[in-house]
Design a protein around this motif. Structure first.
Motif, PDB file in Angstrom:
ATOM      1  N   ILE A 144       0.857  -1.177   0.000  1.00 45.40           N
ATOM      2  CA  ILE A 144       0.000   0.000   0.000  1.00 45.40           C
ATOM      3  C   ILE A 144       0.893   1.227   0.000  1.00 45.40           C
ATOM      4  N   PHE A 200       1.808   5.145  -0.269  1.00 43.00           N
ATOM      5  CA  PHE A 200       1.368   6.533  -0.133  1.00 43.00           C
ATOM      6  C   PHE A 200       2.591   7.438  -0.207  1.00 43.00           C
ATOM      7  N   CYS A 236      -2.433   8.123  -2.371  1.00 44.37           N
ATOM      8  CA  CYS A 236      -2.218   6.699  -2.628  1.00 44.37           C
ATOM      9  C   CYS A 236      -1.777   6.496  -4.078  1.00 44.37           C
ATOM     10  N   PHE A 272      -2.358   0.198  -4.421  1.00 48.91           N
ATOM     11  CA  PHE A 272      -3.111  -0.525  -3.400  1.00 48.91           C
ATOM     12  C   PHE A 272      -3.111  -2.005  -3.747  1.00 48.91           C
ATOM     13  N   GLN A 283      -9.376   0.142  -0.809  1.00 50.11           N
ATOM     14  CA  GLN A 283      -8.491   1.301  -0.784  1.00 50.11           C
ATOM     15  C   GLN A 283      -9.038   2.406   0.110  1.00 50.11           C
ATOM     16  N   GLU A 286      -7.066   4.711   2.874  1.00 50.56           N
ATOM     17  CA  GLU A 286      -7.063   6.172   2.790  1.00 50.56           C
ATOM     18  C   GLU A 286      -7.625   6.797   4.073  1.00 50.56           C
TER      19      GLU A 286
END
Length: 253
Positions: A91, A93, A98, A101, A128, A132
């Motif tokens: 995942i 970021f 993002c 995912f 996702q 988030e």
């Protein structure tokens, strides 16, 4: 750090102190190899940062850790997760947004604006939007995607098997640990030169044990091999697997 550490032969202790950063770097024998340890205390969590190549996701403008360190004038820099390395996993970021995912294949480490390390484990998030929401609620700046998580709230959570990092084989290893708030420990385990007493590398289990015995509250495995590099004061400190620095996509500094 403590003054009774038996350092790797003929290596100095290096340090940097100013009003907001305390950093000490040393080497000792770890797993019958060269353990390079950096203990860092910062005044503010924002001083723990990530740099990606060209400051742009998916840039091919890779650099060595040494070059990245020069770009950022970093007190200390070490190789990151090498997010652009053909591993479409985890995942991801960056700057709170993002960019990937895939929660099934690896554990993820999140760095918050206050410098905390948070984790999610494989399959923890089903969508996702959940990830988030987690990032927003915890004020996460960026994530690191390699793993696994080694230590979580002083508990050894190192798995016996993991999809990445050839965990049972011996490779150069790299990890980031949190000792307490704004107080970190980074580690590389590398081999010395061929023909020396400490020409060895480490398994994931040995990497985790090294962080456990140094009292880490949390610890996460980063990309190893040639990415396992430490640059302090503009100088590459550790021996590097295969003998030369590799161009990579990102550092932590």
């Amino acid at each position: 750090w403590n003054p009774d550490i038996e350092r790797y032969p003929d290596t100095p202790v290096r340090w940097y102190f100013d009003e907001t950063i305390r950093c000490i770097v040393w080497q000792e024998v770890e797993a019958q190899a060269v353990g390079t340890f950096s203990e860092i205390l910062v005044q503010d969590g924002s001083q723990l940062r990530r740099k990606i190549s060209a400051d742009e996701l998916w840039s091919f403008a890779f650099e060595t850790t040494s070059a990245f360190a020069a770009d950022t004038r970093a007190v200390l820099a070490f190789g990151g997760d090498f997010y652009y390395h053909g591993r479409a996993c985890g995942i991801g970021f960056y700057q709170r947004a993002c960019y990937r995912f895939d929660p099934k294949t690896c554990d993820t480490c999140y760095i918050t604006a206050d410098g905390d390390m948070l984790f999610s484990y494989r399959n923890q998030f089903a969508a996702q939007e959940e990830a988030e929401r987690f990032v927003e609620e915890n004020d996460v700046l960026f994530s690191l995607v390699f793993g696994p998580v080694l230590i979580d709230e002083y508990q050894d959570v190192t798995p016996e098997d993991y999809p990445w990092g050839e965990v049972r084989d011996t490779y150069a290893r790299s990890a980031l640990g949190l000792l307490e708030k704004h107080h970190y420990l980074s580690m590389n385990i590398n081999c010395a030169q061929p023909g020396t007493e400490y020409y060895n590398l480490a398994t994931l289990r040995q990497e985790a044990d090294a962080m456990l015995k140094r009292g880490c509250r949390k610890a996460y495995a980063l990309n190893g091999g040639q990415t396992a590099t430490t640059v302090f004061g503009g100088e590459l400190i550790n021996p590097v697997q295969f003998g030369w620095e590799k161009d990579i996509s990102d550092i932590i500094y």
